[in-house]
Scaffold this active site. Structure first.
Site, PDB file in Angstrom:
ATOM      1  CG  PHE A  24      -1.837   1.123   1.409  1.00 52.69           C
ATOM      2  CD1 PHE A  24      -2.193   1.953   0.347  1.00 52.69           C
ATOM      3  CD2 PHE A  24      -2.412   1.380   2.641  1.00 52.69           C
ATOM      4  CE1 PHE A  24      -3.064   3.008   0.513  1.00 52.69           C
ATOM      5  CE2 PHE A  24      -3.293   2.438   2.828  1.00 52.69           C
ATOM      6  CZ  PHE A  24      -3.622   3.253   1.766  1.00 52.69           C
ATOM      7  CB  CYS A  25       1.068   4.293   0.096  1.00 48.59           C
ATOM      8  SG  CYS A  25       1.722   5.976  -0.025  1.00 48.59           S
ATOM      9  CB  VAL A  26       5.913   4.258   0.785  1.00 48.26           C
ATOM     10  CG1 VAL A  26       7.407   4.000   0.754  1.00 48.26           C
ATOM     11  CG2 VAL A  26       5.636   5.736   0.572  1.00 48.26           C
ATOM     12  N   GLY A  32       3.923  -0.396  -1.465  1.00 47.01           N
ATOM     13  CA  GLY A  32       3.904  -1.004  -2.791  1.00 47.01           C
ATOM     14  C   GLY A  32       5.218  -0.812  -3.520  1.00 47.01           C
TER      15      GLY A  32
END
Length: 548
Positions: free
Chosen positions: A280-282, A284
């Site tokens: 999720f977000c960073v 990822g």
């Protein structure tokens, strides 16, 4: 004063990123747009003066929605004049003739200026706050001062009543246990809620820039609990909130000692050759890098990967791009590239000012001018629970992603001793982006479809970076878009032209997809961990409770 007075058409562009030097860019204005703006301004200001001090209708701007603004001619005039000047200044920003980055910086600077200078932000002009002070006989002012002193002491503006929340008590409550820990993270395994689980375990890697419990706020909106309820043996990385002992930690450390270690420990505990993973977000970006490093070593431990509002290709970074240039990155490298911490409150403040009216001035007015206590809201409590970042990690990340976009250049980066090539990630992937995301723009999320070569599914959800992701099916809110033919043209706009809107949450679509990669079902484990990996402490663990 007219916004056109003393206007320098060759003014230097503002430098909004703080640190760093470098020559300011020269800007000019589209004279056709300027003349049109000037004519409109003179017309609107004349109309405003003609109305004089009479009550006048204001726009739908919620800052001036209270009836007290229109009831007072002076207040109504000040608000109307402010809105006129704001419209004109934003028009001037749009008339700037310069490169895209300079134009974005000018617009951002003007937006910040206009948000800060609104008459609603000052007791001398805010009739709504004045009225409340009179009605409460000054108690609202006294309470506002108390709120201000409290927020100064805690180091950030209160967005919710933080005293009503406690991690592990009424947020991050899904039952589980910490089964592994090192200096960078704890690995949490969650208790099965079904008699059988899928044979492939499911590992979530949240952003290290925030705390993991955004994925586990309350039982009814917990993505973690939802995954467990769907029959997945679920693990999550809970990042340590860095202190001085981690001031030298690097990007390589977070890949090798955290992401890759979490993957291997999850495999060992579940006795599984492959796992399903989510970033999720960073998280990822970290997951994609870790899988590329493992692929370079001939290891492909993931049967599938989910990327939620994540950037792999940093061509389109949205409003955050206004902060990034060579001088800024050099400044950060000199400041903390060889050791130090990027303080969590500084990061949180930066993200809040991306939406200044909603996430800054709204609370300044409510907390300090009106003396109000903001209502309880789990998401905003999480938003205020900031985390630090190690300086070397942060400096590497700025240069190699946001500035130089090296992650998508095959062989350009060496991470953990391996040449990174995302083209080696041939596993199936589920890519999600939020339509109104101001942190990971929808085009940036979609760009991963052009980078990853395996079988893909892309879904766009309504709303923003957080609300779009945390959208449980039971709420039956918002909608999402899917393209039936699973084709991926170069641009997100072209993809959307062939997509169909579906009511409700994207979670159900993702759950169906994830189950197709989860293998057969087996009896649920009776205990946490396995072998040398034993329960250390109950979830959510102590790492997540450390304050920045």
């Amino acid at each position: 004063m007219s916004v056109f007075q003393n206007m320098d058409l060759g003014a230097a562009a503002p430098n909004p990123h703080g640190g760093g030097g470098g020559a300011a860019a020269k800007i000019n204005f589209d004279q056709t747009k300027v003349k049109a703006l000037q004519a409109q301004y003179l017309k609107d200001s004349a109309a405003l003066w003609t109305q004089g001090m009479q009550s006048m209708p204001l726009s739908a701007d919620k800052r001036f929605a209270d009836a007290s603004w229109t009831a007072s001619p002076v207040a109504a005039f000040s608000a109307a004049a402010y809105l006129l000047n704001a419209r004109t200044l934003m028009g001037l920003a749009d008339a700037v003739q310069a490169d895209a980055k300079t134009r974005a910086r000018v617009r951002f600077a003007v937006e910040q200026w206009m948000a800060a200078s609104a008459p609603s932000n000052f007791m001398a002009f805010n009739v709504e706050a004045q009225k409340k002070a009179i009605e409460t006989k000054g108690e609202s002012i006294a309470k506002g001062v108390q709120n201000l002193v409290h927020d100064i002491r805690q180091g950030h503006v209160s967005m919710t009543d933080e005293s009503l929340f406690e991690v592990g008590k009424n947020v991050a409550t899904t039952e589980g246990a910490v089964v592994f820990e090192n200096e960078l993270f704890q690995l949490i395994e969650y208790k099965a809620l079904t008699p059988k689980v899928f044979e492939r375990p499911f590992l979530l890697i949240p952003p290290c820039i925030n705390k993991f419990y955004i994925l586990d706020l309350q039982p009814e909106n917990s993505l973690i609990r939802y995954a467990v309820e769907q029959g997945h043996r679920t693990f999550v990385v809970s990042w340590r909130n860095p202190d001085k002992s981690l001031a030298m930690a690097t990007w390589d450390d977070y890949i090798e000692k955290a992401a890759i270690t979490a993957i291997k420990v999850t495999q060992e505990i579940a006795g599984a050759k492959t796992i399903n993973a989510l970033g999720f977000c960073v998280g990822g970006t970290i997951l994609g890098t870790a899988l590329a490093v493992l692929a370079a070593r001939g290891d492909k431990p993931a049967a599938s990967a989910t990327f939620l509002t994540s950037l792999l290709d940093f061509t389109d970074t949205g409003i955050l791009d206004v902060f990034i240039d060579e001088s800024m990155v050099k400044y950060r490298e000199q400041e903390m590239g060889k050791g130090g911490l990027m303080k969590g409150p500084d990061l949180a403040s930066t993200f809040s000012f991306l939406r200044p009216n909603d996430l800054v001035w709204n609370y300044v007015v409510g907390n300090y001018l009106k003396g109000e206590t903001p209502p309880p809201f789990d998401l905003l409590y999480w938003n205020s629970d900031s985390t630090n970042l190690p300086g070397p990690f942060y400096a590497w990340y700025l240069r190699n992603t946001y500035l130089e976009n090296n992650l998508v250049k095959p062989g350009k980066l060496t991470v953990c001793g391996e040449k990174v090539d995302l083209g080696r990630l041939t596993l199936p992937v589920y890519i999600y982006g939020s339509r109104e995301d101001h942190i990971v723009p929808i085009g940036g999320a979609y760009a991963s479809t052009q980078v990853l070569p395996g079988k893909k599914r892309f879904v766009m959800g309504a709303s923003g970076h957080i609300a779009g992701v945390i959208n449980p099916p039971a709420k039956n809110k918002r909608s999402h878009w899917i393209r039936a033919d699973d084709s991926f043209p170069p641009s997100q706009a072209d993809w959307l032209a062939g997509a169909k809107e579906h009511a409700g949450s994207w979670w159900t679509d993702w759950s169906k997809w994830l189950k197709s990669h989860a293998g057969k079902q087996i009896p649920a484990p009776k205990t946490y961990g396995k072998g040398k990996y034993k329960a250390i402490e109950p979830a959510p663990g102590r790492y997540v409770k450390a304050k920045a």
